[in-house]
Design an enzyme around this catalytic site. Structure first.
Site, PDB file in Angstrom:
ATOM      1  N   ASN A   1      -3.826   5.850  -2.552  1.00 39.21           N
ATOM      2  CA  ASN A   1      -3.536   5.987  -1.120  1.00 39.21           C
ATOM      3  C   ASN A   1      -2.916   7.332  -0.761  1.00 39.21           C
ATOM      4  OD1 ASN A   1      -4.674   3.593  -0.459  1.00 39.21           O
ATOM      5  ND2 ASN A   1      -2.767   2.448  -0.296  1.00 39.21           N
TER       6      ASN A   1
ATOM      7  N   GLU B   1      -3.691  -0.545  -9.629  1.00 37.50           N
ATOM      8  CA  GLU B   1      -2.624   0.391  -9.966  1.00 37.50           C
ATOM      9  C   GLU B   1      -1.395  -0.447 -10.322  1.00 37.50           C
ATOM     10  OE1 GLU B   1      -3.513   4.316  -7.226  1.00 37.50           O
ATOM     11  OE2 GLU B   1      -2.549   2.635  -6.233  1.00 37.50           O
TER      12      GLU B   1
ATOM     13  N   SER C   1       0.828  -1.216   0.000  1.00 42.22           N
ATOM     14  CA  SER C   1       0.000   0.000   0.000  1.00 42.22           C
ATOM     15  C   SER C   1       0.851   1.250   0.000  1.00 42.22           C
ATOM     16  CB  SER C   1      -0.847   0.050   1.280  1.00 42.22           C
ATOM     17  OG  SER C   1      -1.725  -1.018   1.355  1.00 42.22           O
TER      18      SER C   1
END
Ligand code: CAA
Ligand code: NAD
Length: 297
Positions: free
Chosen positions: A198, A160, A127
């Protein structure tokens, strides 16, 4: 660059979803876990999710019950589990979805780099950490990408695809094609903290947690405000429960250490308190909400 067999390391919240969509995309999948309990739990989640999706297809009249059940069984049949990472040696692509800890991820990729066939593409579902650092640890930086899926993987439509300065263009294209074959829309991202989603989403969650901690509004009102005022499918406090408070904390601690001058990357004290109390979110039944009482889990 032909991808037939996909390895997934970690079968938790994200790994079970990645394994599932890869199998639904027609790939043979080998899932590696740290212990039998976690592996059994992950595989059982996949089975339930496939059954649920099959049920929805029948309800919507998109497939007959017979076809939907047969397709779900075929997808599940393409997945095998292992506790022995040596079983990943012949994979064409391996996607890592273990704990958000850079040292642990680097250690994993060092091991995979030494044991898996040279043509294999390595991907991390991190992440927040720099993909290039894991790529360097693996010893094969040109064959390394980020494949950042979203939670719940089965339902969220984005992946992504992250390239570093050293990612080979053909490898990048193959990883992107893999994400698309799993049913996702792929966006290309540079190796920047949090990529696109994020970098925007996590600071927003931080602001909501700070607001809750200050007592500016209740968790229910913060969530309702963003759902009804901005059309978000769930509010930020529920979303933090959904992502996992531990994972959210790991992301923020990593950023705070690496980018101490970036005000958007603060670590909310309330998050540290809840994690210390073992309230990790929906996956354990309790986070900011009690998922057995306040919400349907
Ligand atoms: N597999 C199969 N079916 C599933 C499922 C799964 N994993 N999860 C949910 N479903 C089913 C539900 O059972 C439900 O079925 P019924 O209608 O029969 O009850 C159906 O899908 C819809 O689910 P919900 O009732 O929960 O309905 P929803 O409309 O609220 O959709 C949602 C759920 C897609 C999760 C939606 O709330 C949403 O988009 N939330 C935001 C999620 C989000 O922002 N994710 C990103 C997190 S950040 C991240 O992932 C990156 C990171 O690095 C931290
Ligand atoms: P999780 O805690 O649900 O699952 C992690 C799994 O990895 C556990 O089942 C654990 O047993 C297993 N594991 C740990 N070390 C292992 C090892 N060395 N070998 C094999 N298995 C191992 O965590 P998660 O939420 O699935 O997060 C996994 C990764 O995905 C993290 O990098 C996280 O940042 C990222 N991610 C999470 C979300 C989210 O919303 N939770 C979204 C996108 C990306």
């Amino acid at each position: 660059m032909q991808i037939e067999t996909v390895g997934v390391v970690g079968c938790g919240l994200m790994g079970h979803g990645i394994a599932q969509i890869a199998a639904q995309g027609g790939y043979k999948v080998i899932v590696s876990e740290a212990d039998q309990g976690a592996l059994d739990k992950g595989l059982s989640r996949i089975e339930k999710s496939l059954a649920k999706l099959a049920e929805k297809l029948v309800e919507k009249g998109k497939k007959s019950a017979e076809d939907a059940e047969a397709d779900a069984a075929a997808a599940f049949g393409r997945i095998s589990g292992t506790l022995d990472r040596a079983d990943l040696a012949d994979c064409d692509l391996i996607c890592e979805a273990i704990v958000e800890n850079l040292e642990v991820k680097n250690e994993l990729f060092r091991e995979l780099g030494a044991s898996v066939k040279e043509s294999c593409i390595f991907a991390t579902n991190t992440s927040s950490f720099p993909v290039a650092e894991m790529a360097a640890a693996s010893g094969r930086p040109s064959r390394f990408v980020g494949l950042h899926f979203f939670n719940p993987v089965q339902l969220m439509r984005l992946v992504e695809v992250v390239h570093t300065d050293e990612t080979d263009e053909e490898v990048f294209a193959a990883a992107r094609a893999f994400g698309e074959a799993c049913g996702k829309t792929a966006v290309s991202c540079k190796d920047t903290p949090g990529f696109v989603v994020n970098r925007l989403l996590v600071p927003y969650m931080v602001q909501a947690l700070e607001m809750l901690d200050r007592g500016d509004a209740s968790k229910e009102d913060i969530d309702a405000a963003m759902q009804l005022g901005c059309g978000h499918p769930m509010g930020p406090i529920t979303l933090t429960d959904y992502v996992g408070l531990d994972t959210t904390l790991f992301i923020l601690q990593g950023w705070a250490e690496r980018y101490p001058d970036e005000p958007a990357f603060g670590v909310p004290a309330i998050l540290e308190r809840y994690v210390a109390e073992g309230k990790l979110g929906r996956k354990v039944g309790e986070g900011f909400y009690d998922w057995n009482a306040d919400k349907k889990a």
